[in-house]
Scaffold this active site. Structure first.
Site, mmCIF file in Angstrom:
data_model
loop_
_atom_site.group_PDB
_atom_site.id
_atom_site.type_symbol
_atom_site.label_atom_id
_atom_site.label_comp_id
_atom_site.label_asym_id
_atom_site.label_seq_id
_atom_site.Cartn_x
_atom_site.Cartn_y
_atom_site.Cartn_z
ATOM 1 N N GLU A 46 0.848 -1.189 0.000
ATOM 2 C CA GLU A 46 0.000 0.000 0.000
ATOM 3 C C GLU A 46 0.891 1.249 0.000
ATOM 4 O OE1 GLU A 46 -3.654 1.482 2.953
ATOM 5 O OE2 GLU A 46 -2.050 0.213 3.735
ATOM 6 N N LYS A 117 -9.571 1.480 -1.561
ATOM 7 C CA LYS A 117 -9.760 0.980 -0.194
ATOM 8 C C LYS A 117 -11.124 1.382 0.368
ATOM 9 C CE LYS A 117 -7.132 0.873 4.159
ATOM 10 N NZ LYS A 117 -5.935 1.458 4.830
ATOM 11 N N CYS A 155 -5.007 -3.646 3.270
ATOM 12 C CA CYS A 155 -4.648 -3.391 4.662
ATOM 13 C C CYS A 155 -5.819 -3.568 5.642
ATOM 14 C CB CYS A 155 -4.033 -1.998 4.779
ATOM 15 S SG CYS A 155 -3.092 -1.706 6.288
#
Length: 269
Positions: A46, A117, A155
């Site tokens: 990321e 995300k 994540c």
């Protein structure tokens, strides 16, 4: 899909900085090394295009579009080495203050998949939403390589099993998880436990690339459908390579039919 489908994959653990050009140069070096070790899919963390800690207004100043220098460089590298590359970038958003935390999967002829995300890291004293615009909940972001389907998530999404389940419902064979998993009490334990859990409960591979210490926890890993770590990196920068195989998925699902017998569906809120 071919029952003999197999893809050598690499996770590249490195520490992106506030220099976009240096990040691109480092990704080029790591791509060459991973490809030389046989990888056909190469996964970076990321925020690979640009990263500062703590986050600030420089994110927006260094955000790029999907046709910017970062993605253009990834595409050229993918062409040069005949690989697919997945990496996180800071993408321009709908306003001048916030950005998108975006993943791209590219090969030599262009972008295969884009994921923004969904779950922002507003936890453990952090407020990612101050700087990041959340991605829309919608169609699973996947791509195919050599008869296997790979699905993208980022994540903090790892803490929400519905994200992984929605990817598996879209016939994903391996979850690809670029991360900047911030260090803290028990955070390394959470990272490794959740990676294994997502593999076990979905009977899929997990391919996860993190930042090294001191900001991340490291421990980038390639995990098989029974939660076994096939290859991994410690806390320092490095590369790990392993093979994702359809035959292994089939063997596990033959004795553990959890996907077939489950009775609950994932429904977006």
């Amino acid at each position: 899909m071919s029952e003999t489908a197999a893809v050598p994959v690499a996770v590249c653990q490195f520490a992106p900085t506030a220099s976009r050009s240096e990040n691109r140069e480092k990704i080029g070096e790591l791509t060459a090394e991973a490809a030389a070790r046989g990888a056909r899919l190469i996964v970076f963390p990321e925020y690979s295009s640009y990263f500062v800690d703590p986050m600030d207004e420089s994110l927006a100043a260094n955000a790029e579009d999907l046709d910017g220098d970062f993605v253009t460089t990834l595409t050229a590298l993918a062409a040069d080495h005949a690989v697919v590359i997945v990496a996180g970038l800071v993408e321009r958003a709908s306003d001048d203050r916030r950005v998108r935390n975006t993943l791209v999967a590219v090969r030599g002829d262009g972008i295969l998949a884009v994921y923004r995300k969904q779950h922002l890291y507003d936890a453990f004293g952090q407020t990612e939403s101050d700087w990041i615009e959340a991605g829309d909940v919608g169609e699973a972001s996947t791509f195919e390589l050599a008869g296997l389907r790979f699905g993208l998530m980022t994540c903090y999404d790892l803490r929400f099993p519905e994200v992984a389940r929605s990817l598996v419902d879209a016939a994903t064979d391996a979850l690809v998880v670029p991360a900047e998993w911030v260090r803290g009490p028990l955070k390394e334990h959470h990272w490794t436990t959740l990676l294994a859990a997502r593999a076990i409960e979905n009977t899929v591979y997990v391919v996860a690339a993190d930042h090294p210490t001191p900001i991340g926890v490291g421990h980038s890993q390639i995990i098989d459908p029974q939660g076994v770590v096939l290859a991994g990196v410690g806390t320092a920068p490095g590369i790990a390579v392993a093979v994702v195989e359809r035959s292994a998925i089939d063997r596990v699902r033959a004795v553990n039919p959890s996907l077939r017998v489950r009775r609950y569906a994932v429904v977006p809120r």
